[in-house]
Motif scaffolding. Structure first.
Motif, PDB file in Angstrom:
ATOM      1  N   ALA A   1      -6.936   3.502  -8.002  1.00 47.56           N
ATOM      2  CA  ALA A   1      -5.595   3.818  -7.561  1.00 47.56           C
ATOM      3  C   ALA A   1      -4.533   2.711  -6.756  1.00 47.56           C
ATOM      4  CB  ALA A   1      -5.692   5.307  -6.459  1.00 47.56           C
ATOM      5  N   CYS A   2      -5.392   2.004  -5.864  1.00 45.50           N
ATOM      6  CA  CYS A   2      -4.764   0.835  -5.258  1.00 45.50           C
ATOM      7  C   CYS A   2      -4.083  -0.066  -6.238  1.00 45.50           C
ATOM      8  CB  CYS A   2      -5.606   0.005  -4.387  1.00 45.50           C
ATOM      9  SG  CYS A   2      -5.760   1.062  -2.730  1.00 45.50           S
ATOM     10  N   LYS A   3      -5.009  -0.452  -7.324  1.00 48.24           N
ATOM     11  CA  LYS A   3      -4.435  -1.272  -8.659  1.00 48.24           C
ATOM     12  C   LYS A   3      -3.308  -0.497  -9.153  1.00 48.24           C
ATOM     13  CE  LYS A   3      -6.389  -4.214 -12.028  1.00 48.24           C
ATOM     14  NZ  LYS A   3      -7.554  -4.710 -12.505  1.00 48.24           N
ATOM     15  N   LYS A   4      -3.365   0.555  -9.530  1.00 46.29           N
ATOM     16  CA  LYS A   4      -2.500   1.205 -10.317  1.00 46.29           C
ATOM     17  C   LYS A   4      -1.181   1.411  -9.531  1.00 46.29           C
ATOM     18  CE  LYS A   4      -1.486   5.840 -12.384  1.00 46.29           C
ATOM     19  NZ  LYS A   4      -1.849   7.087 -12.487  1.00 46.29           N
ATOM     20  N   HIS A   5      -1.116   1.595  -8.106  1.00 48.52           N
ATOM     21  CA  HIS A   5       0.042   1.638  -7.415  1.00 48.52           C
ATOM     22  C   HIS A   5       0.463   0.348  -6.502  1.00 48.52           C
ATOM     23  CE1 HIS A   5       0.294   5.963  -8.776  1.00 48.52           C
ATOM     24  NE2 HIS A   5      -0.885   5.877  -8.159  1.00 48.52           N
ATOM     25  N   GLY A   6      -0.157  -0.716  -6.911  1.00 48.05           N
ATOM     26  CA  GLY A   6       0.393  -1.899  -6.341  1.00 48.05           C
ATOM     27  C   GLY A   6       0.065  -2.031  -4.595  1.00 48.05           C
TER      28      GLY A   6
ATOM     29  N   TRP B   1      -5.940  10.689  -0.912  1.00 53.99           N
ATOM     30  CA  TRP B   1      -5.396   9.297  -1.081  1.00 53.99           C
ATOM     31  C   TRP B   1      -4.372   9.092  -2.426  1.00 53.99           C
ATOM     32  CZ3 TRP B   1      -7.064   5.433   2.436  1.00 53.99           C
ATOM     33  CH2 TRP B   1      -7.890   5.704   3.458  1.00 53.99           C
ATOM     34  N   GLU B   2      -4.857   9.506  -3.427  1.00 53.85           N
ATOM     35  CA  GLU B   2      -4.380   9.439  -4.620  1.00 53.85           C
ATOM     36  C   GLU B   2      -2.666   9.914  -4.649  1.00 53.85           C
ATOM     37  OE1 GLU B   2      -7.427   9.233  -8.292  1.00 53.85           O
ATOM     38  OE2 GLU B   2      -6.762  11.090  -7.527  1.00 53.85           O
ATOM     39  N   LYS B   3      -2.405  10.962  -3.685  1.00 51.65           N
ATOM     40  CA  LYS B   3      -1.240  11.485  -3.677  1.00 51.65           C
ATOM     41  C   LYS B   3      -0.506  10.788  -2.862  1.00 51.65           C
ATOM     42  CE  LYS B   3       1.019  16.053  -1.887  1.00 51.65           C
ATOM     43  NZ  LYS B   3       0.709  17.166  -1.278  1.00 51.65           N
TER      44      LYS B   3
END
Length: 380
Positions: free
Chosen positions: A197-202, A160-162
């Motif tokens: 990760a969602c927060k980091k990548h918008g 998911w992070e990828k």
């Protein structure tokens, strides 16, 4: 005119319900451990529900969303307090699919993106966007296959992070306990990492709590076992005990825009009354706590049974959302449960029984079911 024949039906005509029991037109009583796809939360024909719905119908059944409806605000305030989301906003619709449809639209309106990450074997509904993020190609029509969805394994945070790192993901949508997917549970490590990760990548994090939420897991929302606060939360099924109501809990970070979302029937007077009746009974009868306590007991009894019953491979779930993984097709067991033991259950995949009773279920009714299930296994 005939009905459009899309449902494989049991040859049973249910005409009456009370609590956790239903009766067919021949007078046969059944123990209902499915609640019509997890819809019946406070039991069939709860007297408070019947009274309050009848009273409202004598006053007004429906008027449009072009005028003030104070019942909608009451639902929002009561739901916020009951769920611990008093600072969120609430938008009422008619179904779970519509709730997910609006969640995905709102996410895309917000960040301007199109791609959605969803879990393998997810089920989020049958409407245009909702079915596109549902992991079942058999129900995705060519007109829905628009390439917006990427499916990934549950609990594989690295995968998911990828995908999120590519910077084009609009939203991630997850059921923290899968329904049709077979009661597979998300781990705290996975969802906490995903939220970060969602927060980091918008990207927007959507928790589909349509089946696993509204008290069924033993907390108001299943994600509350996992230590996260999603951007958007979708609800339906048990919210109104059978009346078609859905909704979307929306983070205060989202600012409403006139005309951006809309609905004709969503938030109608009868639907709001049904939702308020459910919240009344939740509070009066402490049904979320009951789901936790009776669910723990139910799972314990099934795990004890598993030690002596080779047909049971695994017991999954939490609260009153339970999956029983078998070493044989669920049809063999489910048919005997319905026709010989007179118990309704659900199913998933080819070999999983799903148990989704009203949240009023008692330990005595659990024991009753265990006895009936043993009778079935003795015949196999």
């Amino acid at each position: 005119m005939n009905l459009f024949d899309v449902y494989p039906l049991f040859d049973i005509n249910i005409v009456k319900g009370k609590g956790t029991k239903v009766w067919d037109n021949k007078g046969q009583e059944y123990l209902d451990l499915y609640g019509g796809h997890a819809v019946i939360s406070i039991g069939h024909c709860h007297p408070h529900y019947v009274d309050i719905m009848t009273n409202q119908l004598h006053q007004l059944g429906f008027y449009s969303n072009s005028v003030i409806n104070t019942l909608q605000q009451q639902v929002a305030e009561r739901l916020g307090k009951a769920s611990g989301y008093e600072d969120y906003q609430f938008f009422m619709v008619n179904s779970g699919a519509e709730a997910n449809e609006n969640a995905l639209k709102l996410a895309s309106f917000t960040n301007g993106r199109k791609r959605v990450l969803a879990v393998d074997h997810a089920f989020h509904g049958r409407t245009s966007l909702a079915v596109e993020v549902t992991g079942n190609p058999k129900i995705v029509a060519p007109i829905n296959a628009n390439g917006h969805a990427t499916f990934l394994p549950m609990n594989d945070l690295e995968a998911w992070e990828k995908e999120l790192a590519k910077g084009d993901v609009c939203a991630c949508i997850i059921e923290c306990i899968q329904g049709i997917g077979g009661c597979v549970m998300a781990t705290p490590e996975f969802v906490q990492g995903l939220a970060a990760a969602c927060k980091k990548h918008g990207a927007i994090l959507i928790c589909d709590e349509i089946q696993c939420g509204y008290g069924r897991s033993g907390k108001f929302f299943a994600h509350q076992w996992l230590g996260i606060k999603p951007d958007l939360i979708t609800v339906a099924k048990g919210i109104a005990n059978g009346f078609p109501v859905g909704g979307l809990l929306i983070s205060p970070d989202f600012k409403p825009v006139y005309g951006q979302l809309g609905t004709t029937f969503g938030g109608n007077h009868l639907g709001c009354t049904a939702a308020l009746a459910v919240l009344d009974v939740f509070e009066q009868e402490k049904l979320v706590d009951n789901a936790n306590k009776v669910g723990e007991y139910f799972i314990e009894r099934l795990k004890e049974m598993q030690k002596a019953e080779p047909h049971i491979i695994e017991v999954r779930g939490r609260g009153l959302m339970i999956g029983l993984v078998l070493d044989l097709p669920h049809k063999e067991v489910r048919d005997k449960l319905i026709h010989e033991q007179h118990v309704f259950t659900g199913c998933a995949g080819t070999n999983i029984l799903r148990i989704l009773p009203p949240l009023t279920l008692t330990k005595a009714e659990v024991d009753d079911f265990i006895g009936r299930l043993k009778n079935v296994f003795e015949q196999l």
